[in-house]
Design an enzyme around this catalytic site. Structure first.
Site, PDB file in Angstrom:
ATOM      1  N   ASN A 178      -5.502  -5.204  12.638  1.00 44.50           N
ATOM      2  CA  ASN A 178      -6.921  -4.843  12.553  1.00 44.50           C
ATOM      3  C   ASN A 178      -7.796  -5.724  13.434  1.00 44.50           C
ATOM      4  OD1 ASN A 178      -6.876  -2.563  10.837  1.00 44.50           O
ATOM      5  ND2 ASN A 178      -6.610  -3.883   9.042  1.00 44.50           N
ATOM      6  N   TYR A 181      -9.075  -7.428   6.730  1.00 41.67           N
ATOM      7  CA  TYR A 181     -10.018  -6.755   5.839  1.00 41.67           C
ATOM      8  C   TYR A 181     -11.235  -7.652   5.605  1.00 41.67           C
ATOM      9  CZ  TYR A 181      -6.131  -3.550   5.517  1.00 41.67           C
ATOM     10  OH  TYR A 181      -5.140  -2.669   5.850  1.00 41.67           O
ATOM     11  N   THR A 219       0.845  -1.190   0.000  1.00 37.59           N
ATOM     12  CA  THR A 219       0.000   0.000   0.000  1.00 37.59           C
ATOM     13  C   THR A 219       0.882   1.243   0.000  1.00 37.59           C
ATOM     14  OG1 THR A 219      -1.753  -1.134   1.180  1.00 37.59           O
ATOM     15  CG2 THR A 219      -1.777   1.259   1.259  1.00 37.59           C
ATOM     16  N   ASN A 258      -4.975  -9.670   6.698  1.00 35.84           N
ATOM     17  CA  ASN A 258      -4.765  -8.404   7.417  1.00 35.84           C
ATOM     18  C   ASN A 258      -6.035  -7.777   7.995  1.00 35.84           C
ATOM     19  OD1 ASN A 258      -2.194  -8.855   6.580  1.00 35.84           O
ATOM     20  ND2 ASN A 258      -2.046  -7.089   5.232  1.00 35.84           N
ATOM     21  N   HIS A 279      -7.447 -10.347  -1.826  1.00 30.90           N
ATOM     22  CA  HIS A 279      -6.872  -9.933  -0.542  1.00 30.90           C
ATOM     23  C   HIS A 279      -7.784 -10.452   0.560  1.00 30.90           C
ATOM     24  CE1 HIS A 279      -4.726  -7.929   2.474  1.00 30.90           C
ATOM     25  NE2 HIS A 279      -4.656  -6.701   2.000  1.00 30.90           N
TER      26      HIS A 279
END
Length: 361
Positions: free
Chosen positions: A218, A163, A5, A161, A158
């Site tokens: 997260n 998400y 990112t 992490n 993805h």
């Protein structure tokens, strides 16, 4: 080269000339397969300022310039398809522009959190539970179609992490009572249905998935045995699709925040735990690898490919440096990892992005 990112698609979510230069440099530097930075499947569902998207024609056309340039250098490039789910924020510019709420599998806020571009430390909000997950699955399918039009060589889901896909998989963030929650099979359903849609667009060998079984980042992580059982099931089912690769991210201390005074990750050996589950798809490993360690793992046939991330930030010719034994000598400035925001002059966005020199061979 793993997804990184970098938040340089200024002033909007459309890839620009410095994004083009960045990817071209790394293809020229020997990155045989590049995975793009997380690329948003829709305007709703983003925390990151100036992350690129792939939901409209302007974005498709902009990415086509990049894929053409990577191919001209002899490289391959996959688009990493991304939705942040509950870790977006209603005041994030793209989220606000979408006119949509922050979504998650259930109405459970992630703990912790901070936003680089919002004043103070507002933390995460309680999301609206996704009513019909098929609506979002269809957005992933359309993003895959768009990625094909943009000239990519494939797509990576993805699912790491913390998400959205990871949120559905983890029982701490998914308390649904329908077909997408409860049992391991139900919690895995969302991600597996997305993969099947991507395969229907691309064919199996042009679809990949990225997973971070140790969690942490997260506010992700289940008790150890539940965690292992969940990921063993998901990985086995994904492997049955005969994917282009399954990328596992091993434990990374930087992705293990302390929440309520305790480390959040479920730390364990991802190769030992999940290698036996992967029989058809190549296994890629990411997470703090050194070139020497990668050589050893490849020689022992424990992995099929080594994936480097941070090393590519300061070394646009990383593969060539490894090949010729040239030291990794870049002095990285972490303040430049995620861009400077639209308020920074365009030329200054290059700092820490495209201004690292290649070595003399």
């Amino acid at each position: 080269m793993s997804a990184l990112t970098r938040s340089r698609s200024v002033p909007t979510n459309i890839p620009n000339d410095i994004n083009l230069e960045y990817y071209t440099q790394r293809a020229r530097g020997g990155a045989g397969l590049i995975t793009t930075e997380g690329t948003m499947i829709c305007q709703q569902g983003t925390e990151w300022q100036n992350a690129p998207g792939i939901w409209n024609q302007d974005q498709i056309d902009a990415w086509k310039r990049i894929t053409d340039a990577v191919h001209a250098e002899g490289g391959l490039i996959f688009s990493q398809l991304w939705h942040l789910g509950r870790v977006s924020h209603p005041d994030a510019p793209e989220q606000k522009a979408s006119g949509m709420p922050v979504y998650g599998p259930s109405s459970i806020a992630a703990r912790g959190g901070k936003f680089r571009f919002l004043p103070g430390q507002p933390g995460y909000v309680t999301p609206v539970a996704v009513d019909d997950p098929r609506v979002i699955i269809d957005l992933y399918r359309q993003a895959a179609i768009n990625a094909k039009e943009a000239g990519f060589d494939g797509v990576e889901l993805h699912a790491a992490n913390g998400y959205l896909v990871h949120q559905f998989l983890d029982s701490t963030s998914n308390k649904r009572t329908d077909a997408y929650g409860g049992s391991i099979e139900n919690r895995a359903r969302f991600g597996l249905e997305i993969l099947k849609e991507l395969v229907s667009v691309w064919g199996s060998k042009r679809v990949a998935v990225r997973l971070s079984p140790c969690g942490g980042y997260n506010d992700m992580g289940m008790p150890l045995q539940e965690n292992i059982d969940t990921f063993q099931y998901f990985i086995s089912q994904a492997d049955d699709l005969d994917l282009g690769y399954i990328c596992l991210v091993r434990y990374i201390p930087a992705f293990d925040p302390k929440i309520d005074g305790q480390p959040r990750a479920t730390k364990h050996d991802v190769l030992k735990s999940y290698r036996p589950c992967i029989k058809k798809s190549p296994l890629f490993l990411n997470g703090g690898l050194t070139p020497d360690e990668a050589d050893q793992l490849l020689a022992a046939k424990e992995i099929d490919a080594a994936v480097f991330g941070v090393l590519w930030i300061g070394h646009p010719d990383l593969a060539k440096r490894i090949e010729h034994g040239i030291p990794m000598d870049a002095k990285l400035d972490p303040k430049t990892f995620y861009g400077g925001g639209p308020q920074m002059p365009y030329e200054e966005q290059k700092k820490g992005y495209t201004d690292y020199p290649a070595a003399r061979l």
